[in-house]
Scaffold this motif. Structure first.
Motif, PDB file in Angstrom:
ATOM      1  N   VAL A  95       0.848  -1.188   0.000  1.00  0.00           N
ATOM      2  CA  VAL A  95       0.000   0.000   0.000  1.00  0.00           C
ATOM      3  C   VAL A  95       0.889   1.244   0.000  1.00  0.00           C
ATOM      4  O   VAL A  95       1.878   1.306   0.725  1.00  0.00           O
ATOM      5  CB  VAL A  95      -0.919  -0.027   1.253  1.00  0.00           C
ATOM      6  CG1 VAL A  95      -1.608   1.295   1.462  1.00  0.00           C
ATOM      7  CG2 VAL A  95      -1.912  -1.167   1.146  1.00  0.00           C
ATOM      8  N   ALA A  96       0.523   2.237  -0.802  1.00  0.00           N
ATOM      9  CA  ALA A  96       1.325   3.460  -0.907  1.00  0.00           C
ATOM     10  C   ALA A  96       1.354   4.248   0.398  1.00  0.00           C
ATOM     11  O   ALA A  96       2.382   4.813   0.757  1.00  0.00           O
ATOM     12  CB  ALA A  96       0.793   4.334  -2.035  1.00  0.00           C
ATOM     13  N   VAL A 148     -12.175  -5.609   2.113  1.00  0.00           N
ATOM     14  CA  VAL A 148     -11.792  -6.091   0.775  1.00  0.00           C
ATOM     15  C   VAL A 148     -11.806  -4.933  -0.211  1.00  0.00           C
ATOM     16  O   VAL A 148     -10.855  -4.743  -0.989  1.00  0.00           O
ATOM     17  CB  VAL A 148     -12.719  -7.239   0.306  1.00  0.00           C
ATOM     18  CG1 VAL A 148     -12.546  -7.510  -1.188  1.00  0.00           C
ATOM     19  CG2 VAL A 148     -12.446  -8.502   1.103  1.00  0.00           C
ATOM     20  N   ALA A 149     -12.870  -4.135  -0.204  1.00  0.00           N
ATOM     21  CA  ALA A 149     -12.971  -3.002  -1.133  1.00  0.00           C
ATOM     22  C   ALA A 149     -11.836  -2.007  -0.906  1.00  0.00           C
ATOM     23  O   ALA A 149     -11.241  -1.495  -1.867  1.00  0.00           O
ATOM     24  CB  ALA A 149     -14.326  -2.316  -0.976  1.00  0.00           C
ATOM     25  N   LEU A 150     -11.535  -1.738   0.341  1.00  0.00           N
ATOM     26  CA  LEU A 150     -10.441  -0.826   0.656  1.00  0.00           C
ATOM     27  C   LEU A 150      -9.111  -1.373   0.149  1.00  0.00           C
ATOM     28  O   LEU A 150      -8.326  -0.645  -0.471  1.00  0.00           O
ATOM     29  CB  LEU A 150     -10.375  -0.587   2.168  1.00  0.00           C
ATOM     30  CG  LEU A 150      -9.195   0.240   2.685  1.00  0.00           C
ATOM     31  CD1 LEU A 150      -9.193   1.628   2.057  1.00  0.00           C
ATOM     32  CD2 LEU A 150      -9.248   0.327   4.201  1.00  0.00           C
ATOM     33  N   LEU A 151      -8.863  -2.638   0.383  1.00  0.00           N
ATOM     34  CA  LEU A 151      -7.605  -3.233  -0.068  1.00  0.00           C
ATOM     35  C   LEU A 151      -7.523  -3.288  -1.596  1.00  0.00           C
ATOM     36  O   LEU A 151      -6.454  -3.077  -2.175  1.00  0.00           O
ATOM     37  CB  LEU A 151      -7.427  -4.630   0.527  1.00  0.00           C
ATOM     38  CG  LEU A 151      -7.197  -4.652   2.042  1.00  0.00           C
ATOM     39  CD1 LEU A 151      -7.245  -6.073   2.580  1.00  0.00           C
ATOM     40  CD2 LEU A 151      -5.880  -3.966   2.399  1.00  0.00           C
ATOM     41  N   PRO A 182       0.510   3.285   4.031  1.00  0.00           N
ATOM     42  CA  PRO A 182       0.070   2.287   5.002  1.00  0.00           C
ATOM     43  C   PRO A 182      -0.611   2.890   6.232  1.00  0.00           C
ATOM     44  O   PRO A 182      -1.550   2.295   6.766  1.00  0.00           O
ATOM     45  CB  PRO A 182       1.346   1.549   5.398  1.00  0.00           C
ATOM     46  CG  PRO A 182       2.358   1.916   4.403  1.00  0.00           C
ATOM     47  CD  PRO A 182       1.941   3.184   3.761  1.00  0.00           C
ATOM     48  N   GLU A 183      -0.159   4.040   6.673  1.00  0.00           N
ATOM     49  CA  GLU A 183      -0.764   4.657   7.866  1.00  0.00           C
ATOM     50  C   GLU A 183      -2.211   5.061   7.601  1.00  0.00           C
ATOM     51  O   GLU A 183      -3.085   4.867   8.451  1.00  0.00           O
ATOM     52  CB  GLU A 183       0.064   5.856   8.334  1.00  0.00           C
ATOM     53  CG  GLU A 183       1.449   5.494   8.846  1.00  0.00           C
ATOM     54  CD  GLU A 183       1.457   4.574  10.055  1.00  0.00           C
ATOM     55  OE1 GLU A 183       0.572   4.714  10.927  1.00  0.00           O
ATOM     56  OE2 GLU A 183       2.346   3.712  10.131  1.00  0.00           O
ATOM     57  N   ALA A 184      -2.464   5.630   6.439  1.00  0.00           N
ATOM     58  CA  ALA A 184      -3.828   6.038   6.091  1.00  0.00           C
ATOM     59  C   ALA A 184      -4.737   4.816   5.966  1.00  0.00           C
ATOM     60  O   ALA A 184      -5.867   4.816   6.468  1.00  0.00           O
ATOM     61  CB  ALA A 184      -3.838   6.851   4.796  1.00  0.00           C
ATOM     62  N   VAL A 185      -4.253   3.784   5.294  1.00  0.00           N
ATOM     63  CA  VAL A 185      -5.052   2.565   5.137  1.00  0.00           C
ATOM     64  C   VAL A 185      -5.263   1.894   6.496  1.00  0.00           C
ATOM     65  O   VAL A 185      -6.354   1.397   6.786  1.00  0.00           O
ATOM     66  CB  VAL A 185      -4.419   1.612   4.101  1.00  0.00           C
ATOM     67  CG1 VAL A 185      -5.088   0.245   4.114  1.00  0.00           C
ATOM     68  CG2 VAL A 185      -4.501   2.240   2.710  1.00  0.00           C
ATOM     69  N   THR A 211      -4.510  -1.577  -3.401  1.00  0.00           N
ATOM     70  CA  THR A 211      -3.467  -2.442  -3.949  1.00  0.00           C
ATOM     71  C   THR A 211      -3.858  -3.211  -5.192  1.00  0.00           C
ATOM     72  O   THR A 211      -3.005  -3.842  -5.798  1.00  0.00           O
ATOM     73  CB  THR A 211      -3.012  -3.487  -2.902  1.00  0.00           C
ATOM     74  OG1 THR A 211      -4.114  -4.333  -2.587  1.00  0.00           O
ATOM     75  CG2 THR A 211      -2.465  -2.828  -1.656  1.00  0.00           C
ATOM     76  N   GLY A 212      -5.111  -3.282  -5.527  1.00  0.00           N
ATOM     77  CA  GLY A 212      -5.573  -4.102  -6.650  1.00  0.00           C
ATOM     78  C   GLY A 212      -6.488  -5.196  -6.152  1.00  0.00           C
ATOM     79  O   GLY A 212      -6.670  -5.358  -4.942  1.00  0.00           O
TER      80      GLY A 212
END
Length: 181
Positions: free
Chosen positions: A131-132, A170-173, A134-137, A177-178
């Motif tokens: 993830v570009a 799942v949608a967030l990931l 990681p802290e935000a995600v 990331t794809g």
């Protein structure tokens, strides 16, 4: 004593339950409580620390069963779903304790410690997943995680809340990331 406090605090609240109820349930003298814990605040701290330790063990076991960071993140939500479906689920002990406690005390310190740990787990796994930010995600995953607990408790629908949370994760990931397979 700690087992009695754990049961009562989780069911009724850390400030609602008095020392007398705990010592009665535990079958000990009041002096035993103070000689062991020193104060009710220390008993509350021990209760929350114990809850934190159990969550660390549960999440660690869930993560260890999977190889990819994405699957490990989703395993945290699956583990959460199992917890919420268990008899006696009464919501997040940290949310409940925080809701009835003033800022700046032992509850806030233990809750902050727990939340920092969980956010750190999400951030570490998000970073490993490529993830570009990681802290935000991690923050977003944490909000989903928290919301699931509240929804499962308030709506009396652990399965529905857990399905929605996993789908949101799942949608967030996928966005971060794809596609998740």
């Amino acid at each position: 004593m700690l087992a009695a406090a754990n049961e009562l605090f989780y069911a009724e609240g850390v400030h609602t339950v008095g020392i007398d109820r705990i010592i009665e349930r535990a079958g000990v003298a009041k002096a035993s409580l103070y000689s062991t814990f020193g104060s009710k605040d220390e008993l509350v701290r021990s209760y929350l620390a114990g809850r934190h330790a159990r969550i660390v063990d549960r999440v660690g076991a869930a993560v260890a069963r999977h190889d990819t960071p994405r699957d490990q993140i989703l395993a945290i939500f699956d583990s959460q779903a199992e917890t919420y479906a268990a008899p006696g689920f009464n919501g997040c002990p940290f949310v409940a304790a925080s809701a009835e406690s003033p800022r700046g005390g032992v509850v806030e310190r233990e809750t902050d410690r727990y939340r920092a740990w969980l956010r750190g787990v999400f951030a570490e796994l998000a970073a490993k997943a490529g993830v570009a930010d990681p802290e935000a995600v991690a923050h977003q995953l944490h909000v989903i995680y928290d919301g699931t607990s509240v929804s499962a408790r308030m709506d009396h629908d652990a399965a529905g809340a857990s399905r929605a949370a996993r789908a949101a994760a799942v949608a967030l990931l996928e966005t971060a990331t794809g596609p998740v397979i």
